[in-house]
Scaffold this motif. Structure first.
Motif, PDB file in Angstrom:
ATOM      1  N   SER A 117      39.315  54.585  55.284  1.00 55.52           N
ATOM      2  CA  SER A 117      39.633  55.439  54.140  1.00 55.52           C
ATOM      3  C   SER A 117      40.684  54.823  53.222  1.00 55.52           C
ATOM      4  N   TYR A 118      41.405  53.829  53.696  1.00 54.38           N
ATOM      5  CA  TYR A 118      42.438  53.223  52.863  1.00 54.38           C
ATOM      6  C   TYR A 118      42.036  51.774  52.569  1.00 54.38           C
ATOM      7  N   TYR A 119      41.775  51.496  51.322  1.00 47.53           N
ATOM      8  CA  TYR A 119      41.439  50.150  50.859  1.00 47.53           C
ATOM      9  C   TYR A 119      41.811  50.046  49.393  1.00 47.53           C
ATOM     10  N   PRO A 120      41.979  48.834  48.881  1.00 50.03           N
ATOM     11  CA  PRO A 120      42.372  48.672  47.484  1.00 50.03           C
ATOM     12  C   PRO A 120      41.279  49.146  46.523  1.00 50.03           C
ATOM     13  N   SER A 121      41.671  49.334  45.287  1.00 53.70           N
ATOM     14  CA  SER A 121      40.739  49.757  44.250  1.00 53.70           C
ATOM     15  C   SER A 121      39.668  48.690  44.039  1.00 53.70           C
ATOM     16  N   ARG A 122      38.473  49.127  43.626  1.00 50.90           N
ATOM     17  CA  ARG A 122      37.374  48.189  43.376  1.00 50.90           C
ATOM     18  C   ARG A 122      37.657  47.315  42.154  1.00 50.90           C
ATOM     19  N   TYR A 123      38.625  47.687  41.341  1.00 49.66           N
ATOM     20  CA  TYR A 123      39.027  46.867  40.202  1.00 49.66           C
ATOM     21  C   TYR A 123      39.408  45.467  40.659  1.00 49.66           C
ATOM     22  N   TRP A 124      40.079  45.372  41.809  1.00 50.00           N
ATOM     23  CA  TRP A 124      40.544  44.081  42.302  1.00 50.00           C
ATOM     24  C   TRP A 124      39.402  43.203  42.797  1.00 50.00           C
ATOM     25  N   ALA A 125      38.233  43.782  43.070  1.00 51.26           N
ATOM     26  CA  ALA A 125      37.076  42.977  43.481  1.00 51.26           C
ATOM     27  C   ALA A 125      36.610  42.081  42.338  1.00 51.26           C
ATOM     28  N   LEU A 126      36.832  42.517  41.099  1.00 53.35           N
ATOM     29  CA  LEU A 126      36.505  41.688  39.944  1.00 53.35           C
ATOM     30  C   LEU A 126      37.728  40.944  39.413  1.00 53.35           C
ATOM     31  N   ALA A 127      38.893  41.582  39.495  1.00 52.72           N
ATOM     32  CA  ALA A 127      40.086  41.007  38.874  1.00 52.72           C
ATOM     33  C   ALA A 127      40.575  39.758  39.610  1.00 52.72           C
ATOM     34  N   VAL A 128      40.630  39.774  40.922  1.00 52.23           N
ATOM     35  CA  VAL A 128      41.176  38.641  41.672  1.00 52.23           C
ATOM     36  C   VAL A 128      40.330  37.377  41.488  1.00 52.23           C
ATOM     37  N   PRO A 129      38.997  37.417  41.641  1.00 50.78           N
ATOM     38  CA  PRO A 129      38.223  36.191  41.383  1.00 50.78           C
ATOM     39  C   PRO A 129      38.335  35.723  39.933  1.00 50.78           C
ATOM     40  N   THR A 130      38.421  36.667  38.992  1.00 49.49           N
ATOM     41  CA  THR A 130      38.573  36.281  37.592  1.00 49.49           C
ATOM     42  C   THR A 130      39.912  35.601  37.366  1.00 49.49           C
ATOM     43  N   TYR A 131      40.979  36.163  37.898  1.00 51.94           N
ATOM     44  CA  TYR A 131      42.298  35.545  37.766  1.00 51.94           C
ATOM     45  C   TYR A 131      42.322  34.152  38.395  1.00 51.94           C
ATOM     46  N   VAL A 132      41.689  33.999  39.532  1.00 48.99           N
ATOM     47  CA  VAL A 132      41.671  32.697  40.206  1.00 48.99           C
ATOM     48  C   VAL A 132      40.916  31.673  39.363  1.00 48.99           C
ATOM     49  N   MET A 133      39.764  32.050  38.828  1.00 44.51           N
ATOM     50  CA  MET A 133      38.982  31.117  38.019  1.00 44.51           C
ATOM     51  C   MET A 133      39.713  30.745  36.737  1.00 44.51           C
ATOM     52  N   VAL A 134      40.333  31.716  36.066  1.00 44.62           N
ATOM     53  CA  VAL A 134      41.088  31.425  34.845  1.00 44.62           C
ATOM     54  C   VAL A 134      42.276  30.521  35.166  1.00 44.62           C
ATOM     55  N   THR A 135      42.940  30.738  36.280  1.00 44.78           N
ATOM     56  CA  THR A 135      44.055  29.889  36.682  1.00 44.78           C
ATOM     57  C   THR A 135      43.592  28.457  36.918  1.00 44.78           C
ATOM     58  N   ILE A 136      42.456  28.281  37.567  1.00 49.09           N
ATOM     59  CA  ILE A 136      41.924  26.933  37.821  1.00 49.09           C
ATOM     60  C   ILE A 136      41.577  26.242  36.507  1.00 49.09           C
ATOM     61  N   VAL A 137      40.938  26.949  35.581  1.00 44.59           N
ATOM     62  CA  VAL A 137      40.582  26.350  34.284  1.00 44.59           C
ATOM     63  C   VAL A 137      41.835  25.983  33.504  1.00 44.59           C
ATOM     64  N   LEU A 138      42.859  26.852  33.505  1.00 50.59           N
ATOM     65  CA  LEU A 138      44.094  26.540  32.795  1.00 50.59           C
ATOM     66  C   LEU A 138      44.829  25.357  33.439  1.00 50.59           C
ATOM     67  N   MET A 139      44.819  25.268  34.766  1.00 46.69           N
ATOM     68  CA  MET A 139      45.456  24.134  35.432  1.00 46.69           C
ATOM     69  C   MET A 139      44.733  22.832  35.083  1.00 46.69           C
ATOM     70  N   LEU A 140      43.412  22.866  35.030  1.00 48.82           N
ATOM     71  CA  LEU A 140      42.644  21.681  34.659  1.00 48.82           C
ATOM     72  C   LEU A 140      42.956  21.272  33.223  1.00 48.82           C
ATOM     73  N   GLY A 141      42.999  22.237  32.301  1.00 48.49           N
ATOM     74  CA  GLY A 141      43.340  21.943  30.907  1.00 48.49           C
ATOM     75  C   GLY A 141      44.749  21.396  30.781  1.00 48.49           C
ATOM     76  N   PHE A 142      45.688  21.969  31.521  1.00 53.59           N
ATOM     77  CA  PHE A 142      47.068  21.493  31.502  1.00 53.59           C
ATOM     78  C   PHE A 142      47.160  20.069  32.036  1.00 53.59           C
ATOM     79  N   TYR A 143      46.432  19.765  33.091  1.00 53.19           N
ATOM     80  CA  TYR A 143      46.436  18.427  33.684  1.00 53.19           C
ATOM     81  C   TYR A 143      45.882  17.397  32.709  1.00 53.19           C
TER      82      TYR A 143
END
Length: 166
Positions: A82-108
């Motif tokens: 009965s206790y689990y995080p919001s389903r918003y994080w199921a989309l938000a966390v992978p999106t944040y990770v992918m955007v972070t990887i793309v920004l790190m690649l661009g920065f590099y």
């Protein structure tokens, strides 16, 4: 007398006798080898253990994530979860990770462009280890000494590559 179940082993010390070859018997009572080929003194390497535990943990975490993301809430509550995080994080966390990887690649890539000298700079041709050819005159005309190590000048390279082409 050698056992019929013996094999040659480079790990055993050769005996002083030249007629007898060093062998290892599979039924040697002094040998601490288990049935899986691992001896008592030598176990798995820590990197192997960490890799195995890491791979199992990754698979379990991925399965739990997909169950949480795709199974309806009514099914999870019927199981007792009965206790689990919001389903918003199921989309938000992978999106944040992918955007972070793309920004790190661009920065590099940008950092490499900034740290690289321009193509017209002489720093791309010469550095602190470059050596100019020195003129060592030999007193004897018959003997020619070996030239010391030096860089080949650009004018000589251009002459060889472009002026002699016919």
């Amino acid at each position: 007398m050698e056992s019929p179940h013996s094999v040659n082993s480079p790990r055993r010390t050769l005996s002083l006798s030249k007629q007898r070859r060093a062998t290892v018997s599979f039924f040697d009572p002094d040998d601490k080898t288990s049935g899986f080929g691992l001896s008592g003194d030598h176990g798995p390497k820590p990197s192997e253990v960490y890799g195995f535990v890491g791979s199992i943990t990754t698979v379990v975490a991925t399965v739990i994530f997909f169950i949480w993301a795709y199974v309806p809430e009514s099914w999870l509550q019927s199981v007792g979860i009965s206790y689990y995080p919001s389903r918003y994080w199921a989309l938000a966390v992978p999106t944040y990770v992918m955007v972070t990887i793309v920004l790190m690649l661009g920065f590099y890539i940008g950092l490499n462009f900034i740290s690289t000298p321009s193509p017209s700079s002489l720093n791309t041709v010469f550095d602190e280890f470059s050596r100019d050819p020195s003129s060592n005159e030999c007193s004897l005309e018959d003997e020619k000494p070996i030239d010391p190590i030096s860089d080949i000048g650009l004018d000589r390279i251009n002459d060889v590559m472009f002026n002699n082409a016919t």
